[in-house]
Design an enzyme around this catalytic site. Structure first.
Site, PDB file in Angstrom:
ATOM      1  N   SER A 222      54.578  48.450  69.648  1.00 56.03           N
ATOM      2  CA  SER A 222      55.398  49.626  69.937  1.00 56.03           C
ATOM      3  C   SER A 222      54.925  50.151  71.289  1.00 56.03           C
ATOM      4  O   SER A 222      53.837  49.809  71.747  1.00 56.03           O
ATOM      5  CB  SER A 222      55.249  50.682  68.838  1.00 56.03           C
ATOM      6  OG  SER A 222      53.893  50.915  68.551  1.00 56.03           O
TER       7      SER A 222
ATOM      8  N   GLU B 113      54.866  53.570  74.179  1.00 59.23           N
ATOM      9  CA  GLU B 113      54.950  55.034  74.273  1.00 59.23           C
ATOM     10  C   GLU B 113      55.309  55.460  75.697  1.00 59.23           C
ATOM     11  O   GLU B 113      54.818  54.898  76.666  1.00 59.23           O
ATOM     12  CB  GLU B 113      53.580  55.618  73.884  1.00 59.23           C
ATOM     13  CG  GLU B 113      53.544  57.132  73.929  1.00 59.23           C
ATOM     14  CD  GLU B 113      52.276  57.689  73.304  1.00 59.23           C
ATOM     15  OE1 GLU B 113      51.876  57.214  72.221  1.00 59.23           O
ATOM     16  OE2 GLU B 113      51.680  58.591  73.917  1.00 59.23           O
TER      17      GLU B 113
ATOM     18  N   THR C 187      56.300  61.301  73.962  1.00 57.52           N
ATOM     19  CA  THR C 187      55.346  62.394  73.745  1.00 57.52           C
ATOM     20  C   THR C 187      56.036  63.757  73.840  1.00 57.52           C
ATOM     21  O   THR C 187      57.158  63.877  74.351  1.00 57.52           O
ATOM     22  CB  THR C 187      54.173  62.340  74.743  1.00 57.52           C
ATOM     23  OG1 THR C 187      54.702  62.486  76.060  1.00 57.52           O
ATOM     24  CG2 THR C 187      53.412  61.036  74.630  1.00 57.52           C
TER      25      THR C 187
ATOM     26  N   ASP D 164      47.675  70.164  71.786  1.00 55.53           N
ATOM     27  CA  ASP D 164      46.737  71.027  72.514  1.00 55.53           C
ATOM     28  C   ASP D 164      47.579  71.969  73.339  1.00 55.53           C
ATOM     29  O   ASP D 164      48.455  71.511  74.086  1.00 55.53           O
ATOM     30  CB  ASP D 164      45.857  70.200  73.464  1.00 55.53           C
ATOM     31  CG  ASP D 164      44.968  69.245  72.709  1.00 55.53           C
ATOM     32  OD1 ASP D 164      44.226  69.715  71.834  1.00 55.53           O
ATOM     33  OD2 ASP D 164      45.029  68.032  72.993  1.00 55.53           O
TER      34      ASP D 164
ATOM     35  N   HIS E  52      37.459  62.661  67.311  1.00 57.81           N
ATOM     36  CA  HIS E  52      38.162  63.663  68.120  1.00 57.81           C
ATOM     37  C   HIS E  52      37.144  64.591  68.800  1.00 57.81           C
ATOM     38  O   HIS E  52      36.157  64.988  68.171  1.00 57.81           O
ATOM     39  CB  HIS E  52      39.110  64.482  67.205  1.00 57.81           C
ATOM     40  CG  HIS E  52      39.944  65.461  67.964  1.00 57.81           C
ATOM     41  ND1 HIS E  52      39.578  66.781  68.123  1.00 57.81           N
ATOM     42  CD2 HIS E  52      41.115  65.310  68.636  1.00 57.81           C
ATOM     43  CE1 HIS E  52      40.508  67.405  68.839  1.00 57.81           C
ATOM     44  NE2 HIS E  52      41.453  66.530  69.160  1.00 57.81           N
TER      45      HIS E  52
ATOM     46  N   GLN F  52      43.866  56.953  69.078  1.00 58.45           N
ATOM     47  CA  GLN F  52      43.531  57.233  70.472  1.00 58.45           C
ATOM     48  C   GLN F  52      43.081  55.910  71.069  1.00 58.45           C
ATOM     49  O   GLN F  52      42.595  55.035  70.340  1.00 58.45           O
ATOM     50  CB  GLN F  52      42.382  58.263  70.506  1.00 58.45           C
ATOM     51  CG  GLN F  52      42.002  58.725  71.874  1.00 58.45           C
ATOM     52  CD  GLN F  52      43.187  59.316  72.609  1.00 58.45           C
ATOM     53  OE1 GLN F  52      43.972  58.573  73.222  1.00 58.45           O
ATOM     54  NE2 GLN F  52      43.359  60.605  72.533  1.00 58.45           N
TER      55      GLN F  52
ATOM     56  N   GLN G 112      42.723  57.558  87.456  1.00 58.57           N
ATOM     57  CA  GLN G 112      43.592  58.072  86.390  1.00 58.57           C
ATOM     58  C   GLN G 112      42.926  57.868  85.021  1.00 58.57           C
ATOM     59  O   GLN G 112      42.903  58.758  84.184  1.00 58.57           O
ATOM     60  CB  GLN G 112      44.922  57.331  86.443  1.00 58.57           C
ATOM     61  CG  GLN G 112      45.992  57.929  85.576  1.00 58.57           C
ATOM     62  CD  GLN G 112      47.199  57.004  85.492  1.00 58.57           C
ATOM     63  OE1 GLN G 112      47.056  55.793  85.314  1.00 58.57           O
ATOM     64  NE2 GLN G 112      48.378  57.568  85.627  1.00 58.57           N
TER      65      GLN G 112
ATOM     66  N   PHE H 257      41.875  60.876  82.349  1.00 59.26           N
ATOM     67  CA  PHE H 257      42.409  60.946  80.984  1.00 59.26           C
ATOM     68  C   PHE H 257      41.291  60.864  79.954  1.00 59.26           C
ATOM     69  O   PHE H 257      41.289  61.567  78.961  1.00 59.26           O
ATOM     70  CB  PHE H 257      43.352  59.783  80.705  1.00 59.26           C
ATOM     71  CG  PHE H 257      44.718  59.995  81.259  1.00 59.26           C
ATOM     72  CD1 PHE H 257      45.294  61.252  81.281  1.00 59.26           C
ATOM     73  CD2 PHE H 257      45.443  58.923  81.750  1.00 59.26           C
ATOM     74  CE1 PHE H 257      46.561  61.441  81.803  1.00 59.26           C
ATOM     75  CE2 PHE H 257      46.711  59.102  82.273  1.00 59.26           C
ATOM     76  CZ  PHE H 257      47.264  60.362  82.302  1.00 59.26           C
TER      77      PHE H 257
ATOM     78  N   HIS I 258      49.983  49.464  69.801  1.00 56.94           N
ATOM     79  CA  HIS I 258      50.831  50.527  70.355  1.00 56.94           C
ATOM     80  C   HIS I 258      50.389  50.743  71.802  1.00 56.94           C
ATOM     81  O   HIS I 258      49.240  51.144  72.042  1.00 56.94           O
ATOM     82  CB  HIS I 258      50.647  51.812  69.529  1.00 56.94           C
ATOM     83  CG  HIS I 258      51.453  52.974  70.021  1.00 56.94           C
ATOM     84  ND1 HIS I 258      52.789  53.142  69.735  1.00 56.94           N
ATOM     85  CD2 HIS I 258      51.115  54.042  70.789  1.00 56.94           C
ATOM     86  CE1 HIS I 258      53.237  54.259  70.286  1.00 56.94           C
ATOM     87  NE2 HIS I 258      52.236  54.818  70.945  1.00 56.94           N
TER      88      HIS I 258
END
Ligand code: FAD
Length: 279
Positions: free
Chosen positions: A10, A12, A43, A103, A143, A170, A206, A210, A260
């Site tokens: 999949s 995103e 998202t 968030d 997390h 994640q 980048q 992130f 994903h």
């Protein structure tokens, strides 16, 4: 030889902010449809920033006859607002949601009628029964706000028991963290598919930005190699393709139920990794 061509993937996207971004994403989607993705997810910005953009992108994907999942976050939201948005998504023909706490952007404070993603999952199930396939987020490396790895695993189990059908992780670059997480969840009786989230490496700065924000660890050897390439983007991309393809191979060989891809609205790296994997 095992048939790997049908291995589920999949992809995103994020909702583009400009008309040029919308056009570019249309092209990127057409390229990625060659992978026959199980679904494309979009998202959702907490606090209202990109919600209309999310729904517009989801509408376009559905109009292209491809299954679309809308991310849906609850932080700062009221039950009434969530109810309205669920009705909109249902009317659009959306069948799959990625249910998140989200968030809030800084300056928004807290508030709202939902505390955790598990509250949202329970609410969606109470309001809409089995209408939606619900995905939730999982964190093999824990997390960043969790009290402990154990409490985060319990929080994951709570989301699943509230009615989630499957999970997307994640991103991570250490497959052991993923396999351990799946084993630990299994030991708690949580056996829904946990699909690894894969972030292709195409840019060093980048990725660092992130990863700092979301708590994903970049192993020291990867970080140092990326730093050593400086501005040499060709070497960064070539190295990134090797590292991420190896990771995906380990995940697939170890029994991951699919992959994903966090495409960042780009197609080249995801397509090349899948080509190397024979997907
Ligand atoms: P939760 O599952 O609610 O967990 C949040 C924190 O609370 C964790 O530390 C957890 O351990 C803790 N917790 C949960 N329940 C309890 C409890 N009962 N008691 C004590 N502690 C508890 N963000 C966006 O804004 N938009 C997106 O579209 C988006 N998509 C994402 C997709 C994926 C696959 C992933 C992995 C993340 C995504 N995010 C997105 C980021 C996500 O919103 C953040 O990571 C957010 O901080 C947590 O969301 P969650 O749904 O995992 O929250």
């Amino acid at each position: 030889m095992t048939d790997v061509t049908g291995f589920p993937v999949s992809v995103e996207f994020f909702p583009p902010k400009t008309p040029e971004g919308v056009d570019k994403l249309r092209l990127v989607r057409q390229q990625l449809y060659a992978l026959k993705p199980e679904f494309c997810s979009v998202t959702f910005g907490a606090g209202g920033s990109t919600q209309e953009g999310t729904f517009n992108t989801v509408r376009e994907i559905l109009a292209e006859q491809v299954s679309a999942a809308s991310h849906f976050s609850c932080i700062g939201a009221t039950r009434e607002r969530v109810r309205e948005q669920l009705a909109t998504l249902r009317a659009m023909g959306v069948k799959r949601l990625v249910a998140l706490r989200g968030d809030l952007p800084s300056g928004y404070g807290t508030g709202g009628e939902f505390q955790y993603a598990s509250d949202l999952v329970a609410f969606i199930r109470a309001e809409t029964g089995a209408d939606f396939h619900i995905e939730v987020a999982a964190y093999p490396e824990t997390h960043p706000q969790a009290k402990s790895p154990e409490s985060d695993l319990q929080a994951f189990a709570t989301k699943v028991r509230a009615g989630a059908n499957s999970a997307i992780t994640q991103y991570f670059y250490n497959s052991d963290a993923y396999f351990r997480f799946v084993e630990d969840a299994d030991a708690l009786g949580v056996t829904v598919p946990v699909v690894p989230g894969v972030m292709p490496i195409t840019s060093s700065t980048q990725l660092m930005r992130f990863s700092d924000a979301c708590g994903a660890e970049i192993p020291r050897w990867i970080r140092l190699r990326l730093q050593s390439f400086g501005d040499d983007t060709a070497s960064i991309k070539a190295f990134g393709l090797d590292v991420v393809t190896d990771l995906c191979e380990q995940l697939r060989a170890g029994g991951a139920p699919g992959l994903h891809f966090y495409t960042m609205n780009q197609s080249a790296a995801t397509l090349e990794i899948c080509r190397r994997l024979g997907i």
